[in-house]
Design an enzyme around this catalytic site. Structure first.
Site, PDB file in Angstrom:
ATOM      1  N   HIS A  17       0.822  -1.079   0.008  1.00  0.00           N
ATOM      2  CA  HIS A  17      -0.010   0.132  -0.050  1.00  0.00           C
ATOM      3  C   HIS A  17       0.930   1.175  -0.064  1.00  0.00           C
ATOM      4  O   HIS A  17       0.710   2.177  -0.555  1.00  0.00           O
ATOM      5  CB  HIS A  17      -0.947   0.082   1.201  1.00  0.00           C
ATOM      6  CG  HIS A  17      -1.830  -0.977   1.262  1.00  0.00           C
ATOM      7  ND1 HIS A  17      -2.187  -1.893   2.380  1.00  0.00           N
ATOM      8  CD2 HIS A  17      -2.786  -1.587   0.450  1.00  0.00           C
ATOM      9  CE1 HIS A  17      -3.164  -2.711   2.268  1.00  0.00           C
ATOM     10  NE2 HIS A  17      -3.444  -2.479   1.128  1.00  0.00           N
ATOM     11  N   LYS A  41     -17.128  -6.614   7.434  1.00  0.00           N
ATOM     12  CA  LYS A  41     -16.010  -7.348   7.019  1.00  0.00           C
ATOM     13  C   LYS A  41     -15.181  -8.077   8.360  1.00  0.00           C
ATOM     14  O   LYS A  41     -14.064  -8.844   8.203  1.00  0.00           O
ATOM     15  CB  LYS A  41     -14.918  -6.850   6.275  1.00  0.00           C
ATOM     16  CG  LYS A  41     -15.187  -6.884   4.606  1.00  0.00           C
ATOM     17  CD  LYS A  41     -14.084  -6.284   3.652  1.00  0.00           C
ATOM     18  CE  LYS A  41     -14.244  -6.219   2.319  1.00  0.00           C
ATOM     19  NZ  LYS A  41     -12.919  -5.831   1.575  1.00  0.00           N
ATOM     20  N   SER A 130      -2.620  -7.940   3.149  1.00  0.00           N
ATOM     21  CA  SER A 130      -2.939  -7.929   4.507  1.00  0.00           C
ATOM     22  C   SER A 130      -3.413  -8.991   5.470  1.00  0.00           C
ATOM     23  O   SER A 130      -2.849  -9.260   6.399  1.00  0.00           O
ATOM     24  CB  SER A 130      -4.290  -6.898   4.769  1.00  0.00           C
ATOM     25  OG  SER A 130      -3.758  -5.650   4.092  1.00  0.00           O
TER      26      SER A 130
HETATM   27  O1  PNS Z   1      -8.982  -2.935   0.503  1.00  0.00           O
HETATM   28  P1  PNS Z   1     -10.032  -3.364  -0.316  1.00  0.00           P
HETATM   29  O2  PNS Z   1     -11.073  -4.239   0.948  1.00  0.00           O
HETATM   30  O3  PNS Z   1      -9.813  -4.487  -1.507  1.00  0.00           O
HETATM   31  O4  PNS Z   1     -10.851  -2.177  -0.666  1.00  0.00           O
HETATM   32  C1  PNS Z   1     -12.176  -2.156  -1.476  1.00  0.00           C
HETATM   33  C2  PNS Z   1     -13.010  -0.910  -1.599  1.00  0.00           C
HETATM   34  C3  PNS Z   1     -12.999  -0.147  -0.367  1.00  0.00           C
HETATM   35  C4  PNS Z   1     -12.387  -0.200  -2.581  1.00  0.00           C
HETATM   36  C5  PNS Z   1     -14.428  -1.217  -1.947  1.00  0.00           C
HETATM   37  O5  PNS Z   1     -14.961  -2.306  -0.796  1.00  0.00           O
HETATM   38  C6  PNS Z   1     -15.472  -0.029  -1.962  1.00  0.00           C
HETATM   39  O6  PNS Z   1     -15.213   0.616  -2.882  1.00  0.00           O
HETATM   40  N1  PNS Z   1     -16.365  -0.140  -1.141  1.00  0.00           N
HETATM   41  C7  PNS Z   1     -17.558   1.136  -0.852  1.00  0.00           C
HETATM   42  C8  PNS Z   1     -18.356   0.728  -1.292  1.00  0.00           C
HETATM   43  C9  PNS Z   1     -18.950   0.906  -2.866  1.00  0.00           C
HETATM   44  O7  PNS Z   1     -18.476   1.948  -3.444  1.00  0.00           O
HETATM   45  N2  PNS Z   1     -19.506  -0.037  -3.626  1.00  0.00           N
HETATM   46  C10 PNS Z   1     -19.625   0.010  -5.230  1.00  0.00           C
HETATM   47  C11 PNS Z   1     -18.505  -0.358  -5.967  1.00  0.00           C
HETATM   48  S1  PNS Z   1     -18.186  -2.317  -5.521  1.00  0.00           S
END
Ligand code: PNS
Length: 162
Positions: A17, A41, A130
């Site tokens: 990251h 989660k 992670s």
């Molecule tokens: O580190 P991660 O868990 O891969 O990140 C995932 C993330 C935060 C990018 C994704 O879960 C997200 O954007 N969540 C917010 C909800 C959202 O916007 N959903 C619509 C598109 S899937």
């Protein structure tokens, strides 16, 4: 101001990251590191712990154009609320592509004005996750070099108690 959001679970923030963040800092005038408040989660680190840790790293490294925050709900709404036209994501390998392809399509549908930019992980970080760090840390293994130096002790100590 050219602004981007770098979103993620960051449970915890890894050296991979960090690599992506450095690329974003070089390209954008302001970078929001935005921690998803994702109780569903069941993260090991609370959202406050994740934000505090990343802030500590940002301060230790003097990353002046970085703001650390958290968000709930839709990513594209969060990006708009902070005035960001860009979202940053890292890609490690083909395993990330399917997932990123899908969320890219959904985010584009919701907000065609918010562009997602992808950085390829350095080969030496392509194995990092992670979840792997959580497992090593919980079993008392050495996480040096897998997470940023400035927050290694906090992460190791917290994982030992998890
Ligand atoms: O580190 P991660 O868990 O891969 O990140 C995932 C993330 C935060 C990018 C994704 O879960 C997200 O954007 N969540 C917010 C909800 C959202 O916007 N959903 C619509 C598109 S899937």
């Amino acid at each position: 101001m050219r602004t981007c959001v770098y979103p993620g679970s960051f449970d915890p923030f890894t050296i991979g990251h960090h690599d992506v963040l450095e690329h974003a800092i070089a390209m954008f005038e302001r970078v929001y590191v935005s921690v998803l408040n994702n109780a569903a989660k069941h993260p090991v680190f609370s959202v406050e712990e994740r934000v505090d840790m990343i802030r500590q790293m940002v301060e230790a490294e003097g990353m002046e154009n970085v703001v650390v925050c958290h968000f709930d709900g839709l990513l594209v709404e969060h990006a708009r609320s902070v005035g960001a036209d860009y979202v940053i994501r890292g890609l490690r390998a083909t395993m990330d592509f399917e997932y990123e392809f899908q969320i890219n399509a959904l985010n584009r549908h919701l907000a065609p004005d918010v562009e997602t930019v992808y950085f390829m992980a350095s080969p030496e970080h392509s194995f990092l996750s992670s979840s792997g760090i959580r497992e090593i840390g919980a079993m008392g293994g050495n996480i040096r070099g897998l997470v940023p130096d400035s927050i290694e002790n906090i992460i190791a100590e917290r994982l030992r108690k998890s």
